[in-house]
Design a protein around this motif. Structure first.
Motif, PDB file in Angstrom:
ATOM      1  N   SER A 180       0.424  -1.438   0.015  1.00 27.02           N
ATOM      2  CA  SER A 180       0.028   0.110   0.106  1.00 27.02           C
ATOM      3  C   SER A 180       0.462   1.413   0.053  1.00 27.02           C
ATOM      4  O   SER A 180       1.970   1.378  -0.019  1.00 27.02           O
ATOM      5  CB  SER A 180      -0.784   0.178   1.150  1.00 27.02           C
ATOM      6  N   GLN A 181       0.384   1.827   0.105  1.00 30.83           N
ATOM      7  CA  GLN A 181       1.232   3.582   0.042  1.00 30.83           C
ATOM      8  C   GLN A 181       1.635   4.151   1.032  1.00 30.83           C
ATOM      9  O   GLN A 181       2.800   4.198   1.105  1.00 30.83           O
ATOM     10  CB  GLN A 181       0.167   4.940  -0.482  1.00 30.83           C
ATOM     11  N   GLY A 182       0.981   3.240   1.853  1.00 34.51           N
ATOM     12  CA  GLY A 182       1.336   3.516   3.525  1.00 34.51           C
ATOM     13  C   GLY A 182       2.640   2.411   4.016  1.00 34.51           C
ATOM     14  O   GLY A 182       3.850   2.892   4.555  1.00 34.51           O
ATOM     15  N   GLN A 183       2.408   1.812   3.195  1.00 41.69           N
ATOM     16  CA  GLN A 183       3.992   0.957   3.181  1.00 41.69           C
ATOM     17  C   GLN A 183       4.770   1.412   2.894  1.00 41.69           C
ATOM     18  O   GLN A 183       5.945   0.908   3.389  1.00 41.69           O
ATOM     19  CB  GLN A 183       2.914  -0.885   3.415  1.00 41.69           C
ATOM     20  N   GLU A 185       5.408   4.430   2.028  1.00 37.50           N
ATOM     21  CA  GLU A 185       5.958   5.098   2.503  1.00 37.50           C
ATOM     22  C   GLU A 185       7.020   4.653   3.901  1.00 37.50           C
ATOM     23  O   GLU A 185       8.091   5.010   4.104  1.00 37.50           O
ATOM     24  CB  GLU A 185       5.392   6.268   3.127  1.00 37.50           C
ATOM     25  N   LEU A 186       6.609   3.749   4.448  1.00 36.33           N
ATOM     26  CA  LEU A 186       6.890   3.390   5.653  1.00 36.33           C
ATOM     27  C   LEU A 186       8.635   2.763   5.558  1.00 36.33           C
ATOM     28  O   LEU A 186       9.548   2.329   5.921  1.00 36.33           O
ATOM     29  CB  LEU A 186       6.183   2.396   6.368  1.00 36.33           C
ATOM     30  N   LEU A 187       8.565   1.615   4.177  1.00 34.98           N
ATOM     31  CA  LEU A 187       9.013   1.355   3.302  1.00 34.98           C
ATOM     32  C   LEU A 187      10.447   2.192   3.021  1.00 34.98           C
ATOM     33  O   LEU A 187      12.123   1.592   3.559  1.00 34.98           O
ATOM     34  CB  LEU A 187       9.076   0.287   2.302  1.00 34.98           C
ATOM     35  N   GLN A 188      10.202   3.076   2.578  1.00 37.07           N
ATOM     36  CA  GLN A 188      11.990   4.026   2.805  1.00 37.07           C
ATOM     37  C   GLN A 188      11.952   4.548   3.744  1.00 37.07           C
ATOM     38  O   GLN A 188      13.141   5.576   2.652  1.00 37.07           O
ATOM     39  CB  GLN A 188      10.388   5.256   1.657  1.00 37.07           C
ATOM     40  N   ARG A 189      11.499   5.431   4.440  1.00 37.88           N
ATOM     41  CA  ARG A 189      11.526   6.023   5.473  1.00 37.88           C
ATOM     42  C   ARG A 189      12.821   4.819   6.392  1.00 37.88           C
ATOM     43  O   ARG A 189      13.685   5.662   6.972  1.00 37.88           O
ATOM     44  CB  ARG A 189      10.416   6.558   6.665  1.00 37.88           C
ATOM     45  N   VAL A 190      12.455   3.822   6.021  1.00 37.76           N
ATOM     46  CA  VAL A 190      13.748   3.022   7.272  1.00 37.76           C
ATOM     47  C   VAL A 190      14.590   2.897   6.654  1.00 37.76           C
ATOM     48  O   VAL A 190      15.955   2.605   7.118  1.00 37.76           O
ATOM     49  CB  VAL A 190      12.776   2.130   8.016  1.00 37.76           C
ATOM     50  N   LEU A 191      14.613   2.686   5.444  1.00 41.75           N
ATOM     51  CA  LEU A 191      15.391   2.785   4.688  1.00 41.75           C
ATOM     52  C   LEU A 191      16.302   3.843   4.389  1.00 41.75           C
ATOM     53  O   LEU A 191      17.477   3.308   4.060  1.00 41.75           O
ATOM     54  CB  LEU A 191      15.764   1.673   2.569  1.00 41.75           C
TER      55      LEU A 191
END
Length: 239
Positions: A180-183, A185-191
């Motif tokens: 999803s869009q939220g998932q 964005e979370l993936l990008q923030r952590v990476l």
């Protein structure tokens, strides 16, 4: 101040300031204090254990001392080229193409500490002062250098991590299309979060969650797995 130029595997030049000698010396001092305190604690623990079991006390003491001696290697391996001293001084070890050093490169740097590390400082200092990329002998042998972070927090990411844009890219995980869009964005923030002690833990937790959610089994490291998912997701989105 010396400037280090990296030429990546994609033939792109990146420029970054080499770590100045005083910062490298301060990092050595901080690491030396950490190791000295650790050795004192180990000596106390081993001494206490030897009262009840002499052999066990020796085994535990020797094992812990070996771990302490491996401290620079293990920290730089699992904390993106940084020991605690380097974190304090905001410097990090990188390969000469700007990517994260391999285990073999870090191992060679660690082995050569006996030649140009803090105990034989004059050799290492002269090498840092007079070489183009401010490299000690261990860096010259391993093909690495130490740079100042200065906000360039993602230098450990090589451009090859963004291969989804290549015309012949083949996705690895079709499940990445379901993010999803939220998932995403979370993936990008952590990476792309700044390098820190907690970053590795966050990568592990997110990698485990993604694998459980989509029923994926992989032998890749948490960071490499998440980069692959990231690439695949961007590919399926047509970016």
């Amino acid at each position: 101040m010396a400037e280090t130029t990296f030429v990546t595997s994609q033939y792109v030049s990146l420029h970054q300031q080499a770590a100045i000698l005083p910062m490298r010396l301060l990092a050595w001092v901080v690491d030396g204090i950490v190791m000295f305190i650790s050795i004192l604690m180990v000596a106390g623990l081993a001494g206490t254990m030897m009262w009840s079991n002499h052999t066990l006390g020796i085994i535990v003491g020797v094992s812990l001392i070996i771990c302490i001696l491996l401290y620079p290697l293990l920290m730089e391996r699992y904390c993106h080229g940084q020991s605690l001293g380097k974190m304090v001084c905001r410097i990090q070890v990188v390969a000469l193409d700007g990517s994260r050093p391999s285990l073999s490169q870090l191992l060679l740097r660690w082995l050569l500490l006996i030649v140009d590390g803090p105990m034989m400082g004059s050799i290492g200092m002269l090498s840092i002062i007079f070489t183009k990329n401010s490299q000690r002998l261990g860096d010259l042998a391993a093909g690495t250098t130490v740079i100042q972070k200065n906000g360039y927090a993602q230098l450990h990411i090589n451009l090859s991590d963004f291969q989804y844009a290549l015309p012949d890219y083949q996705p690895t995980y079709p499940e990445a299309a379901l993010l999803s869009q939220g998932q995403s964005e979370l993936l990008q923030r952590v990476l792309f979060s700044p390098i820190s002690i907690s970053r590795g833990h966050n990568l592990y937790l997110l990698s485990t969650k993604v694998q459980q959610t989509f029923g994926i089994t992989t032998q890749q490291s948490p960071e490499r797995f998440l980069y692959t998912i990231y690439n695949d997701h961007r590919f399926f989105r047509g970016e």
